[in-house]
Write a protein that holds these residues in place. Structure first.
Motif, PDB file in Angstrom:
ATOM      1  N   GLU A 108       0.044  18.490  -3.355  1.00  0.00           N
ATOM      2  CA  GLU A 108      -0.860  17.291  -3.725  1.00  0.00           C
ATOM      3  C   GLU A 108      -0.062  16.852  -5.079  1.00  0.00           C
ATOM      4  N   THR A 109       1.050  16.349  -4.912  1.00  0.00           N
ATOM      5  CA  THR A 109       1.886  16.252  -6.013  1.00  0.00           C
ATOM      6  C   THR A 109       1.331  14.728  -6.697  1.00  0.00           C
ATOM      7  N   ALA A 111      12.037   7.854  -2.334  1.00  0.00           N
ATOM      8  CA  ALA A 111      12.076   8.520  -3.569  1.00  0.00           C
ATOM      9  C   ALA A 111      10.748   9.042  -4.038  1.00  0.00           C
ATOM     10  N   ARG A 112       9.742   8.711  -3.399  1.00  0.00           N
ATOM     11  CA  ARG A 112       8.201   9.283  -3.783  1.00  0.00           C
ATOM     12  C   ARG A 112       8.407  10.753  -3.089  1.00  0.00           C
ATOM     13  N   VAL A 113       9.067  10.882  -1.679  1.00  0.00           N
ATOM     14  CA  VAL A 113       8.976  12.069  -1.033  1.00  0.00           C
ATOM     15  C   VAL A 113       9.916  13.114  -1.921  1.00  0.00           C
ATOM     16  N   THR A 114      10.873  12.675  -2.718  1.00  0.00           N
ATOM     17  CA  THR A 114      11.601  13.690  -3.501  1.00  0.00           C
ATOM     18  C   THR A 114      11.090  14.369  -4.806  1.00  0.00           C
ATOM     19  N   VAL A 115       9.984  13.472  -5.117  1.00  0.00           N
ATOM     20  CA  VAL A 115       9.359  14.071  -6.543  1.00  0.00           C
ATOM     21  C   VAL A 115       8.875  15.302  -6.191  1.00  0.00           C
ATOM     22  N   ALA A 116       8.280  15.969  -5.239  1.00  0.00           N
ATOM     23  CA  ALA A 116       7.631  17.086  -4.887  1.00  0.00           C
ATOM     24  C   ALA A 116       8.658  18.253  -5.011  1.00  0.00           C
ATOM     25  N   ASN A 117       9.983  18.020  -4.499  1.00  0.00           N
ATOM     26  CA  ASN A 117      11.149  18.813  -4.529  1.00  0.00           C
ATOM     27  C   ASN A 117      11.575  19.069  -5.851  1.00  0.00           C
ATOM     28  N   MET A 121       0.816  -1.192  -0.005  1.00  0.00           N
ATOM     29  CA  MET A 121      -0.062  -0.030   0.070  1.00  0.00           C
ATOM     30  C   MET A 121       0.847   1.276   0.072  1.00  0.00           C
ATOM     31  N   PRO A 122       2.212   1.482   0.568  1.00  0.00           N
ATOM     32  CA  PRO A 122       2.663   2.523   0.617  1.00  0.00           C
ATOM     33  C   PRO A 122       3.100   3.174  -0.900  1.00  0.00           C
ATOM     34  N   SER A 123       3.881   4.107  -0.761  1.00  0.00           N
ATOM     35  CA  SER A 123       4.235   4.592  -1.955  1.00  0.00           C
ATOM     36  C   SER A 123       5.401   3.932  -2.641  1.00  0.00           C
ATOM     37  N   LEU A 164      12.439  14.095 -14.288  1.00  0.00           N
ATOM     38  CA  LEU A 164      12.271  13.005 -14.956  1.00  0.00           C
ATOM     39  C   LEU A 164      12.831  11.614 -14.076  1.00  0.00           C
ATOM     40  N   LYS A 165      14.170  11.900 -13.616  1.00  0.00           N
ATOM     41  CA  LYS A 165      14.966  10.898 -12.701  1.00  0.00           C
ATOM     42  C   LYS A 165      14.234  10.636 -11.507  1.00  0.00           C
ATOM     43  N   ALA A 166      13.636  11.710 -10.939  1.00  0.00           N
ATOM     44  CA  ALA A 166      12.942  11.396  -9.780  1.00  0.00           C
ATOM     45  C   ALA A 166      11.802  10.669  -9.535  1.00  0.00           C
ATOM     46  N   VAL A 167      10.752  10.917 -10.856  1.00  0.00           N
ATOM     47  CA  VAL A 167       9.495  10.038 -11.196  1.00  0.00           C
ATOM     48  C   VAL A 167      10.133   8.846 -11.502  1.00  0.00           C
ATOM     49  N   ASP A 168      11.019   8.579 -12.295  1.00  0.00           N
ATOM     50  CA  ASP A 168      11.521   7.113 -12.514  1.00  0.00           C
ATOM     51  C   ASP A 168      12.094   6.578 -11.175  1.00  0.00           C
ATOM     52  N   ASP A 169      12.930   7.237 -10.367  1.00  0.00           N
ATOM     53  CA  ASP A 169      13.353   6.541  -9.072  1.00  0.00           C
ATOM     54  C   ASP A 169      12.065   6.220  -8.107  1.00  0.00           C
ATOM     55  N   ALA A 170      11.062   7.152  -8.629  1.00  0.00           N
ATOM     56  CA  ALA A 170       9.738   6.866  -7.476  1.00  0.00           C
ATOM     57  C   ALA A 170       9.018   5.523  -8.019  1.00  0.00           C
ATOM     58  N   GLY A 171       9.324   5.278  -9.100  1.00  0.00           N
ATOM     59  CA  GLY A 171       8.567   3.911  -9.697  1.00  0.00           C
ATOM     60  C   GLY A 171       7.392   4.344 -10.354  1.00  0.00           C
TER      61      GLY A 171
END
Length: 138
Positions: free
Chosen positions: A109-110, A87-93, A15-17, A129-136
């Protein structure tokens, strides 16, 4: 009944990100945990709330009776889960400018801007784009 309990535990872990491309996906992590530790979870962690923190604590508490395969895999699985979450947390930044200017969203509300970040080819920085990829996400 036992299989249903394992399935419920493993679904709750998923369930988590998500997070880091270099790590396992949540699906792969859960699959490895089920394969390596399913019987150990049923035998030693019955009744434990099926969130990843409590399950990891239960497995750690019962290290002396876990199968060799579970011992070698469960810390890897939980480490991969934590990396995905981080990694999901870093997407917003990393995508702050793109979320606001390209997608018209809010960094508070990323998750609502993820489809835009994935499908909009122009105006998205390589860092984002790298952050989005890293976040899966893609």
């Amino acid at each position: 009944m036992v299989r249903g309990s394992i399935t419920l535990i493993l679904l709750a872990l998923g369930m988590p990100s998500l997070a880091a491309a270099e790590t396992m996906s949540f699906g792969d992590s859960i699959g490895l945990l089920a394969k390596s530790c399913g019987a150990d979870i049923v035998a030693n962690c019955r009744g434990v709330n099926p969130d990843s923190t409590r399950l990891k604590e239960c497995l750690s508490r019962n290290r002396d009776v876990l199968s060799q395969q579970c011992l070698s895999d469960y810390l890897t699985v939980f480490d991969a889960i934590q990396k995905r979450i981080g990694a999901r947390v870093t997407v917003a930044n990393a995508c702050q400018r793109e979320i606001v200017k390209v997608c018209g969203g809010s960094t508070k509300e990323t998750s609502k801007s993820i489809p835009c970040l994935i499908s909009t080819p122009k105006g998205i920085s390589n860092n984002c784009l790298k952050a989005v990829d890293d976040a899966g996400y893609r």
